[in-house]
Design a protein around this motif. Sequence first.
Motif, PDB file in Angstrom:
ATOM      1  N   VAL A 113       0.688  -1.180  -0.025  1.00 30.39           N
ATOM      2  CA  VAL A 113       0.091   0.015   0.073  1.00 30.39           C
ATOM      3  C   VAL A 113       0.702   1.201   0.290  1.00 30.39           C
ATOM      4  O   VAL A 113       0.663   2.116  -0.584  1.00 30.39           O
ATOM      5  CB  VAL A 113      -0.874   0.059   1.036  1.00 30.39           C
ATOM      6  N   SER A 114       1.920   1.363   0.694  1.00 25.66           N
ATOM      7  CA  SER A 114       3.218   2.439   0.686  1.00 25.66           C
ATOM      8  C   SER A 114       3.340   3.001  -0.588  1.00 25.66           C
ATOM      9  O   SER A 114       3.874   3.726  -0.711  1.00 25.66           O
ATOM     10  CB  SER A 114       3.892   2.390   2.052  1.00 25.66           C
ATOM     11  N   ARG A 115       3.436   1.952  -1.548  1.00 31.25           N
ATOM     12  CA  ARG A 115       4.153   2.034  -2.626  1.00 31.25           C
ATOM     13  C   ARG A 115       2.730   2.301  -3.646  1.00 31.25           C
ATOM     14  O   ARG A 115       3.411   2.287  -5.126  1.00 31.25           O
ATOM     15  CB  ARG A 115       4.944   0.958  -3.248  1.00 31.25           C
ATOM     16  N   GLY A 116       1.929   2.332  -3.278  1.00 31.79           N
ATOM     17  CA  GLY A 116       0.741   2.735  -4.547  1.00 31.79           C
ATOM     18  C   GLY A 116      -0.175   1.834  -4.856  1.00 31.79           C
ATOM     19  O   GLY A 116      -1.025   1.784  -5.778  1.00 31.79           O
ATOM     20  N   PHE A 117      -0.075   0.402  -4.476  1.00 30.20           N
ATOM     21  CA  PHE A 117      -0.908  -0.879  -4.626  1.00 30.20           C
ATOM     22  C   PHE A 117      -1.988  -0.912  -3.928  1.00 30.20           C
ATOM     23  O   PHE A 117      -2.044  -1.053  -2.677  1.00 30.20           O
ATOM     24  CB  PHE A 117      -0.038  -2.064  -4.486  1.00 30.20           C
ATOM     25  N   ILE A 118      -3.124  -0.505  -4.275  1.00 30.99           N
ATOM     26  CA  ILE A 118      -4.507  -0.579  -3.804  1.00 30.99           C
ATOM     27  C   ILE A 118      -5.180  -1.922  -4.080  1.00 30.99           C
ATOM     28  O   ILE A 118      -5.583  -1.834  -5.261  1.00 30.99           O
ATOM     29  CB  ILE A 118      -5.307   0.757  -4.133  1.00 30.99           C
ATOM     30  N   PRO A 119      -5.604  -2.495  -3.009  1.00 37.10           N
ATOM     31  CA  PRO A 119      -6.298  -3.597  -3.184  1.00 37.10           C
ATOM     32  C   PRO A 119      -7.692  -3.597  -4.013  1.00 37.10           C
ATOM     33  O   PRO A 119      -8.516  -2.615  -3.610  1.00 37.10           O
ATOM     34  CB  PRO A 119      -6.538  -4.428  -1.789  1.00 37.10           C
ATOM     35  N   ASP A 148      10.259  -4.695  -7.222  1.00 38.27           N
ATOM     36  CA  ASP A 148      11.668  -5.221  -6.759  1.00 38.27           C
ATOM     37  C   ASP A 148      12.021  -4.256  -5.275  1.00 38.27           C
ATOM     38  O   ASP A 148      12.559  -5.140  -4.477  1.00 38.27           O
ATOM     39  CB  ASP A 148      12.583  -4.543  -7.776  1.00 38.27           C
ATOM     40  N   ALA A 149      11.607  -3.390  -4.989  1.00 34.31           N
ATOM     41  CA  ALA A 149      11.637  -2.711  -3.644  1.00 34.31           C
ATOM     42  C   ALA A 149      11.096  -3.810  -2.452  1.00 34.31           C
ATOM     43  O   ALA A 149      11.666  -3.622  -1.528  1.00 34.31           O
ATOM     44  CB  ALA A 149      11.292  -1.305  -3.691  1.00 34.31           C
ATOM     45  N   ILE A 150       9.886  -4.129  -3.255  1.00 34.84           N
ATOM     46  CA  ILE A 150       9.199  -4.939  -2.145  1.00 34.84           C
ATOM     47  C   ILE A 150       9.849  -6.156  -1.710  1.00 34.84           C
ATOM     48  O   ILE A 150       9.866  -6.644  -0.867  1.00 34.84           O
ATOM     49  CB  ILE A 150       7.760  -5.308  -2.586  1.00 34.84           C
ATOM     50  N   ARG A 151      10.287  -6.831  -3.138  1.00 36.76           N
ATOM     51  CA  ARG A 151      10.820  -8.183  -2.892  1.00 36.76           C
ATOM     52  C   ARG A 151      12.230  -8.058  -1.850  1.00 36.76           C
ATOM     53  O   ARG A 151      12.301  -8.715  -1.204  1.00 36.76           O
ATOM     54  CB  ARG A 151      11.425  -8.386  -4.281  1.00 36.76           C
ATOM     55  N   ALA A 156      10.615 -11.420  -0.352  1.00 32.69           N
ATOM     56  CA  ALA A 156       9.324 -11.921  -0.819  1.00 32.69           C
ATOM     57  C   ALA A 156       9.806 -12.439  -2.368  1.00 32.69           C
ATOM     58  O   ALA A 156      10.584 -11.935  -3.177  1.00 32.69           O
ATOM     59  CB  ALA A 156       8.352 -10.879  -0.853  1.00 32.69           C
ATOM     60  N   GLU A 157       8.877 -13.454  -2.576  1.00 31.79           N
ATOM     61  CA  GLU A 157       8.763 -13.910  -4.117  1.00 31.79           C
ATOM     62  C   GLU A 157       7.392 -13.260  -4.654  1.00 31.79           C
ATOM     63  O   GLU A 157       6.486 -13.404  -4.204  1.00 31.79           O
ATOM     64  CB  GLU A 157       8.783 -15.371  -4.208  1.00 31.79           C
ATOM     65  N   ILE A 158       7.411 -12.644  -5.759  1.00 35.03           N
ATOM     66  CA  ILE A 158       6.386 -11.920  -6.372  1.00 35.03           C
ATOM     67  C   ILE A 158       6.727 -12.154  -7.710  1.00 35.03           C
ATOM     68  O   ILE A 158       7.528 -11.714  -8.598  1.00 35.03           O
ATOM     69  CB  ILE A 158       6.504 -10.501  -6.032  1.00 35.03           C
ATOM     70  N   ARG A 159       5.470 -12.649  -8.273  1.00 36.74           N
ATOM     71  CA  ARG A 159       5.384 -13.218  -9.585  1.00 36.74           C
ATOM     72  C   ARG A 159       3.873 -12.529 -10.226  1.00 36.74           C
ATOM     73  O   ARG A 159       2.951 -12.361  -9.769  1.00 36.74           O
ATOM     74  CB  ARG A 159       5.104 -14.568  -9.961  1.00 36.74           C
ATOM     75  N   VAL A 160       4.198 -11.636 -11.406  1.00 31.58           N
ATOM     76  CA  VAL A 160       3.004 -11.115 -12.220  1.00 31.58           C
ATOM     77  C   VAL A 160       2.353 -12.142 -12.809  1.00 31.58           C
ATOM     78  O   VAL A 160       2.618 -12.709 -13.798  1.00 31.58           O
ATOM     79  CB  VAL A 160       3.416  -9.825 -12.959  1.00 31.58           C
ATOM     80  N   GLU A 161       0.800 -12.062 -12.461  1.00 32.98           N
ATOM     81  CA  GLU A 161       0.000 -13.385 -12.938  1.00 32.98           C
ATOM     82  C   GLU A 161      -0.871 -12.588 -14.230  1.00 32.98           C
ATOM     83  O   GLU A 161      -1.026 -13.210 -15.096  1.00 32.98           O
ATOM     84  CB  GLU A 161      -0.922 -13.723 -12.043  1.00 32.98           C
TER      85      GLU A 161
END
Length: 232
Positions: A113-119, A148-151, A156-161
């Motif tokens: 959320v702090s990086r602008g990702f809004i559910p 990348d900053a969140i990873r 974390a492992e983050i994959r764009v689906e």
Amino acid sequence: MDSPQRPGTGLRVTLDIWHPDCWTLSVTEERDGGLLGHGVYTIDGAATGRFTAYGETSAAIEELIAAIRASSLTDSVWETDRPHATDTTVPGSASRSLVVRYEIDNSINDALVSRGFIPDEPVRMHGGREYWTVIVDTDRETLGERLDAIRETKDAEIRVEDIAVAQGGPGVLPTDDLSERQREAFELARKRDYYAWPREVNAVELADELGVSKATLLEHLRKAEAKLLGSD
């Protein structure tokens, strides 16, 4: 040449996430039931989240809730009388509403959320993974930098689906920069609801339809997703 994203449209992105010390991932990893997350709030220095536990049977939910209560990663768990309001259909035949308190440092919510990702819908948690569908006011060139900053911050492992224009655009981001095989694999995956939840088709079935191996299909999809993020 790739068409530019229209100003002010933003993106709608579905993320497949794993991160350490997360109770939702540990309790769902080897169980039939799952969770929907409806929001996480910081109260007295701890994370307090609202969840729906679901499963095919009441016994599956009981097992899941017992695992949540027994987890060393949760501080308290209590049930609510009324189900959480949601526009999302709850999977399974049975469900229960919960409120769970746990360590704020073990939540990835604030990092997103702090990086602008809004559910944009409830977070889905099953099979030891979290699936976030978010909207974000950025272009795809900087999206990868934020992820990348969140990873790095959360290990974390983050994959764009899935990735699409959030509004005012034609739908899916332009795929002109994909190779013919990458585009074919990506568009077939979307058409067959590979990115839907639950998935309507698996990677083996897609690979058979394309006449390639599962490993080759997944490589095409990974490269397509990387190019759509502007990171390939």
